[in-house]
Scaffold this active site. Structure first.
Site, mmCIF file in Angstrom:
data_model
loop_
_atom_site.group_PDB
_atom_site.id
_atom_site.type_symbol
_atom_site.label_atom_id
_atom_site.label_comp_id
_atom_site.label_asym_id
_atom_site.label_seq_id
_atom_site.Cartn_x
_atom_site.Cartn_y
_atom_site.Cartn_z
ATOM 1 N N LYS A 75 0.819 -1.213 0.000
ATOM 2 C CA LYS A 75 0.000 0.000 0.000
ATOM 3 C C LYS A 75 0.855 1.265 0.000
ATOM 4 O O LYS A 75 0.374 2.344 -0.374
ATOM 5 C CB LYS A 75 -0.920 0.014 1.225
ATOM 6 C CG LYS A 75 -1.998 -1.055 1.220
ATOM 7 C CD LYS A 75 -3.198 -0.617 0.408
ATOM 8 C CE LYS A 75 -4.350 -1.587 0.601
ATOM 9 N NZ LYS A 75 -5.579 -1.140 -0.058
ATOM 10 N N ASP A 123 -8.123 0.042 6.571
ATOM 11 C CA ASP A 123 -7.963 -1.059 7.515
ATOM 12 C C ASP A 123 -6.612 -0.960 8.205
ATOM 13 O O ASP A 123 -6.323 -1.724 9.114
ATOM 14 C CB ASP A 123 -8.047 -2.403 6.786
ATOM 15 C CG ASP A 123 -9.483 -2.794 6.457
ATOM 16 O OD1 ASP A 123 -10.338 -2.654 7.348
ATOM 17 O OD2 ASP A 123 -9.736 -3.232 5.327
#
Length: 406
Positions: A75, A123
């Site tokens: 990410k 998340d």
């Protein structure tokens, strides 16, 4: 569960916007941006001959994103890249001149960035990337997390100076809340999922991920025959599958998308043939993949370039974490977080099932590429599941690591 892609769009051309966003030239742009990051290094690609033999395949390579840009997951490539791109575009417009990545720390560009606020839901890993990107350019970040995000992951985001806000409910609830508040405040949402009218920024996030497979193809002697990649909302799977299709054409590998059984929004979407939202059930240990609604642009891509879809159980993911931490002789030890090894869990399930092996043409000549999408982003959770601290795994038998392959 397993199914082949039977969608009418399968193996048709990508939409022009997706081909432009996820193609070879776009990945080159990402690589150029990365060259301006002080902590950028190409992530390792490891060969695992011992595990390949156990699975009955020719070769197995793992692209390890566990140390990407110091954030511990793939990410790091998406949110921060999108923030940098958006600041440069805003600065170009306000300053009336072209502004490139080399200008990010110029005083007038920093002044523009200082007036911008970026928001997202996460998340854990995506929010960390957005927060780091905002810190790099001197902007502000407000990150929304749901109740299932651990305090350790919240702290890892907050250390980049982001304002943290907790939201009741699931990841999807936090996405809605981030969008609502950002609209009220005039902030820019940098989401890794899309919705009607909001596609370009998630496209930039996905564009950042293309460098993973660009690097892997440069590290491999030959292209893979099969690639197993996990999905949350589908962004990384779509980015990698599209780039492989565009870079390799008819020589592209068979691409398999792997979902957690408890949050299988991509699998159920493939089964239905259109985006569907799945019911929130018992949380999955694969927390970074716990998404209940797919990104429409990710599905638009995957309907064309994914070849199969499957699910894995929580026990499969934990087994892979432990297997990589305690490898066969000759294989490297790899720290894979709860979500990081889901693709390998998919390969393990497929390799053990004769019907799946036949459907995927998975055999002793297959060259399989896996992406470990995260390391131990929650070290305490990792140790609880594996019985070893991440540092203990990293330090074990360092001479066994083998890079390259195929």
């Amino acid at each position: 569960m397993f199914l082949l892609n039977r969608h009418p769009d399968h193996r048709t051309l990508l939409d022009n916007v997706d081909a432009e966003t996820l193609g070879v030239a776009a990945a080159g742009t990402v690589e150029r941006f990365l060259s301006h990051r002080r902590n950028h290094v190409v992530t390792p690609l490891h060969r695992l001959p011992g595990l390949a033999a156990e699975l009955g395949i020719g070769e197995l390579a793992v692209k390890d994103e566990g140390q990407r840009l110091g954030l511990g997951s793939f990410k790091a490539l998406g949110g921060a890249y999108a923030v940098m791109r958006l600041v440069l575009e805003e600065a170009s417009q306000r300053l009336g001149r072209p502004v490139d990545v080399a200008d990010l720390h110029a005083p007038d560009v920093k002044a523009v960035a200082g007036g911008m606020t970026f928001a997202c839901a996460t998340d854990g890993n995506h929010g960390r990337s957005v927060a780091q990107g905002a810190e790099l350019v001197g902007a502000k970040a407000v990150i929304f997390v749901h109740g299932g995000v651990s305090d350790e992951r919240v702290a890892a985001i907050a250390r980049f100076g982001a304002e943290m806000r907790r939201v009741a409910g699931t990841y999807d609830d936090s996405v809605l809340e981030a969008s609502r508040i950002a609209k009220e405040q005039g902030w820019t949402v940098v989401s890794d999922t899309s919705w009607p009218g909001y596609e370009r920024i998630p496209g930039l996030v996905m564009q950042g991920y293309t460098v993973i497979v660009r690097e892997a193809l440069q590290q491999l002697d030959r292209p893979p025959t099969h690639v197993f990649v996990q999905a949350g909302v589908g962004g990384i799977a779509a980015a990698l599958a599209a780039h492989l299709a565009l870079a390799l054409g008819e020589q592209r590998p068979t691409f398999i998308v792997v979902d957690p059984a408890r949050a299988a929004c991509i699998f159920e979407t493939a089964k239905a043939g259109h985006p569907v939202k799945v019911a929130h059930a018992e949380p999955t240990v694969m927390a970074m993949l716990e998404c209940y609604e797919p990104s429409p642009i990710a599905w638009r891509v995957l309907s064309r370039v994914a070849d199969a879809f499957m699910t894995v159980e929580d026990a499969d993911a934990v087994a892979v974490m432990n297997r990589l931490a305690r490898p066969s002789v000759g294989d490297p030890a790899i720290v894979a977080g709860e979500s990081g090894g889901a693709g390998l869990a998919g390969l393990s399930r497929a390799a053990a099932d004769p019907a799946m092996r036949a459907a995927l043409r998975l055999d002793a000549s297959s060259r399989v590429l896996i992406v470990n999408t995260e390391g131990a982003t929650d070290p305490d959770r990792y140790e609880a599941l594996v019985g070893l601290a991440p540092d203990a795994v990293r330090s074990s038998d360092p001479t066994s690591t083998r890079q390259g392959g195929f």
